[in-house]
Design an enzyme around this catalytic site. Structure first.
Site, PDB file in Angstrom:
ATOM      1  N   CYS A  12     129.319  62.269  55.529  1.00  2.00           N
ATOM      2  CA  CYS A  12     128.551  63.023  54.534  1.00  2.00           C
ATOM      3  C   CYS A  12     127.111  63.271  54.972  1.00  2.00           C
ATOM      4  O   CYS A  12     126.462  64.187  54.485  1.00  2.00           O
ATOM      5  CB  CYS A  12     128.595  62.296  53.197  1.00  2.00           C
ATOM      6  SG  CYS A  12     130.274  62.229  52.556  1.00  2.00           S
ATOM      7  N   HIS A  71     123.301  66.025  49.110  1.00  4.43           N
ATOM      8  CA  HIS A  71     124.723  66.031  49.470  1.00  4.43           C
ATOM      9  C   HIS A  71     125.503  65.895  48.166  1.00  4.43           C
ATOM     10  O   HIS A  71     125.168  65.065  47.320  1.00  4.43           O
ATOM     11  CB  HIS A  71     125.032  64.858  50.408  1.00  4.43           C
ATOM     12  CG  HIS A  71     126.481  64.512  50.452  1.00  4.43           C
ATOM     13  ND1 HIS A  71     127.439  65.437  50.822  1.00  4.43           N
ATOM     14  CD2 HIS A  71     127.155  63.381  50.132  1.00  4.43           C
ATOM     15  CE1 HIS A  71     128.633  64.861  50.738  1.00  4.43           C
ATOM     16  NE2 HIS A  71     128.493  63.616  50.328  1.00  4.43           N
ATOM     17  N   ASN A 129     133.452  67.357  46.719  1.00  5.21           N
ATOM     18  CA  ASN A 129     132.654  66.796  47.811  1.00  5.21           C
ATOM     19  C   ASN A 129     133.309  67.188  49.133  1.00  5.21           C
ATOM     20  O   ASN A 129     134.383  66.690  49.470  1.00  5.21           O
ATOM     21  CB  ASN A 129     132.604  65.271  47.641  1.00  5.21           C
ATOM     22  CG  ASN A 129     131.882  64.562  48.769  1.00  5.21           C
ATOM     23  OD1 ASN A 129     131.710  65.099  49.863  1.00  5.21           O
ATOM     24  ND2 ASN A 129     131.462  63.329  48.518  1.00  5.21           N
TER      25      ASN A 129
HETATM   26  N1  COA Z   1     141.715  58.955  37.060  1.00  2.95           N
HETATM   27  C1  COA Z   1     141.859  58.078  36.062  1.00  2.95           C
HETATM   28  N2  COA Z   1     141.536  56.766  36.171  1.00  2.95           N
HETATM   29  C2  COA Z   1     141.059  56.355  37.366  1.00  2.95           C
HETATM   30  C3  COA Z   1     140.902  57.231  38.451  1.00  2.95           C
HETATM   31  C4  COA Z   1     141.264  58.581  38.265  1.00  2.95           C
HETATM   32  N3  COA Z   1     141.111  59.495  39.248  1.00  2.95           N
HETATM   33  N4  COA Z   1     140.389  56.534  39.485  1.00  2.95           N
HETATM   34  C5  COA Z   1     140.244  55.271  39.069  1.00  2.95           C
HETATM   35  N5  COA Z   1     140.652  55.152  37.779  1.00  2.95           N
HETATM   36  C6  COA Z   1     140.664  53.985  36.937  1.00  2.95           C
HETATM   37  C7  COA Z   1     140.686  52.690  37.710  1.00  2.95           C
HETATM   38  O1  COA Z   1     141.975  52.351  38.122  1.00  2.95           O
HETATM   39  C8  COA Z   1     140.107  51.728  36.707  1.00  2.95           C
HETATM   40  O2  COA Z   1     141.106  51.367  35.823  1.00  2.95           O
HETATM   41  P1  COA Z   1     141.178  49.847  35.236  1.00  2.95           P
HETATM   42  O3  COA Z   1     139.897  49.663  34.490  1.00  2.95           O
HETATM   43  O4  COA Z   1     142.405  49.887  34.404  1.00  2.95           O
HETATM   44  O5  COA Z   1     141.288  48.979  36.450  1.00  2.95           O
HETATM   45  C9  COA Z   1     139.092  52.563  35.953  1.00  2.95           C
HETATM   46  O6  COA Z   1     139.460  53.928  36.176  1.00  2.95           O
HETATM   47  C10 COA Z   1     137.692  52.331  36.425  1.00  2.95           C
HETATM   48  O7  COA Z   1     137.705  52.371  37.842  1.00  2.95           O
HETATM   49  P2  COA Z   1     136.438  52.169  38.681  1.00  2.95           P
HETATM   50  O8  COA Z   1     136.787  52.365  40.135  1.00  2.95           O
HETATM   51  O9  COA Z   1     135.731  50.933  38.278  1.00  2.95           O
HETATM   52  O10 COA Z   1     135.628  53.423  38.150  1.00  2.95           O
HETATM   53  P3  COA Z   1     134.166  53.811  38.406  1.00  2.95           P
HETATM   54  O11 COA Z   1     133.501  53.954  37.118  1.00  2.95           O
HETATM   55  O12 COA Z   1     133.538  52.957  39.455  1.00  2.95           O
HETATM   56  O13 COA Z   1     134.357  55.259  39.007  1.00  2.95           O
HETATM   57  C11 COA Z   1     134.202  56.422  41.049  1.00  2.95           C
HETATM   58  C12 COA Z   1     135.018  55.471  40.222  1.00  2.95           C
HETATM   59  C13 COA Z   1     134.907  56.636  42.373  1.00  2.95           C
HETATM   60  C14 COA Z   1     134.125  57.750  40.321  1.00  2.95           C
HETATM   61  C15 COA Z   1     132.803  55.820  41.216  1.00  2.95           C
HETATM   62  O14 COA Z   1     132.904  54.526  41.740  1.00  2.95           O
HETATM   63  C16 COA Z   1     131.934  56.626  42.077  1.00  2.95           C
HETATM   64  O15 COA Z   1     131.480  57.653  41.674  1.00  2.95           O
HETATM   65  N6  COA Z   1     131.645  56.143  43.313  1.00  2.95           N
HETATM   66  C17 COA Z   1     130.918  56.863  44.293  1.00  2.95           C
HETATM   67  C18 COA Z   1     131.865  57.788  44.958  1.00  2.95           C
HETATM   68  C19 COA Z   1     131.185  58.766  45.857  1.00  2.95           C
HETATM   69  O16 COA Z   1     130.156  59.290  45.561  1.00  2.95           O
HETATM   70  N7  COA Z   1     131.791  59.016  46.983  1.00  2.95           N
HETATM   71  C20 COA Z   1     131.322  59.922  47.914  1.00  2.95           C
HETATM   72  C21 COA Z   1     130.375  59.265  48.822  1.00  2.95           C
HETATM   73  S1  COA Z   1     129.791  60.389  49.981  1.00  2.95           S
END
Ligand code: COA
Length: 332
Positions: free
Chosen positions: A114, A259, A289
């Protein structure tokens, strides 16, 4: 010493629109979750047999070349940022060079995920500053959708990553003209496995087998929580570093082009810096992304929308796999 200036930007995104509704049909997710956590409403995925990293980057480059008012023959260096090249080897730079018909021109590939476009921009900037090259094509292009785990296990990254390409033409100008003021690059390999795609790796007897293809290691892994926590800190830090290096205050920024990692990350940075909406460019809602391609696509769209005006102070910032993070400050 010379300075480098972006004189043309272009982009290309594949025409296959993947909505949150479509994803809800193939994995256990839903529109509300995706929009709330990532801001993404839809994204583009390539069409196999039609789009390639080379074809998309060629379209983006041709547009940037046209808008720069130059010809491909004027380009004397290509820096290509991608982690999803068409071939395992050689890199994508030579494939684009061949399509542009400028055989003999050097082509360098950058694999910084990224942060790849800003790393590539920085490389181009150094070559221009030292007088080695005068016109450099900098590209960011990715096909991420073929590496995503589209099952329930992979849903947290499958809803985020997407495909596309962007390009910029950098030209050598005199030091007193508008252009790139500085670039700032960082990496911390302690976090390499927090956002990574392990296979097909080379450090085993057989790189690829039907067993490996079925392993989770063959699909993108992301520890979303750790990525989020580091991203919000590093984005802010590297933007402040760029401002401090140029003795500028954040109020001087006309447009921040982050980004497009995740809308929540961009919003967090915007809030922390107290920037109004019109000073932060986001297009993740429609494009997802696209890793190294997000910043040049965003620049190209911002230019089309008249948001990049001569002399404006533009800040680019990125964070991603590695971890790597980077920024650039420039006068448009
Ligand atoms: N749809 C529905 N539910 C989902 C899901 C999806 N696509 N992905 C994960 N979940 C669920 C999980 O299984 C979890 O369920 P549980 O509570 O029953 O275990 C719940 O949602 C919360 O998951 P979690 O991973 O803790 O969510 P989060 O709030 O951390 O959000 C991201 C996940 C990926 C959106 C978040 O961590 C994020 O934005 N991270 C940065 C990612 C990023 O910017 N990446 C690019 C970098 S360049």
């Amino acid at each position: 010493m010379k300075k480098s200036r972006i004189v043309g930007v272009g982009h290309f995104v594949p025409d296959q629109v993947i909505t949150n509704e479509y994803l809800s049909g193939i994995m256990n997710t839903n529109n509300e979750w995706i929009v709330e956590r990532t801001g993404i409403e839809e994204r583009r995925w390539f069409t196999p047999g039609k789009d390639t990293v080379t074809s998309m980057s060629l379209a983006a480059s041709n547009l940037a070349i046209k808008r720069a008012g130059i010809s491909a023959k004027d380009i004397d260096f290509i820096v290509f940022a991608t982690i999803t090249p068409d071939y395992f080897v050689p890199g994508n730079g030579v494939l684009l060079q061949r399509e542009l018909g400028i055989q003999g021109v050097p082509a360098l590939d950058v694999r910084n995920a990224c942060s790849g476009f800003i790393y590539a921009l920085s490389v181009a900037d150094q070559f221009i500053k030292t007088g080695m090259y005068k016109t450099v094509l900098v590209v960011g292009a990715e096909i991420q959708s073929s590496a995503l785990d589209k099952s329930d296990e992979g849903r947290s990254s499958a809803v985020i990553f997407a495909d596309g390409a962007g390009a910029a033409i950098l030209k050598a100008v005199e030091e007193n003209q508008h252009g790139i003021l500085s670039t700032h690059l960082h990496a911390d390999g302690d976090f390499a496995e927090e956002l990574y795609l392990k296979d097909p790796g080379s450090s085993r007897e057989v790189r690829l087998s039907p067993e490996i293809v079925d392993q989770p290691s063959f699909k993108m892994f992301m520890n979303g929580n750790t990525v989020f926590k580091h991203a919000v800190v590093r984005f802010h830090e590297v933007i402040q570093e760029a401002l401090a290096a140029n003795s500028l205050d954040q109020s001087a920024i006309d447009l921040l082009v982050p980004h497009q990692a995740n809308l929540r990350i961009s919003n967090y940075i915007q809030q922390k810096m107290g920037l109004p909406d019109e000073k932060v460019f986001n297009n993740i809602m429609k494009l997802g992304n696209t890793t190294a391609a997000t910043i040049p696509i965003a620049l190209s769209e911002a230019w089309e929308q008249g948001k990049l005006k001569e002399g404006d102070l533009i800040c680019l910032a990125a964070f991603g796999s590695g971890f790597t993070w980077a920024s650039a400050l420039l006068n448009w």
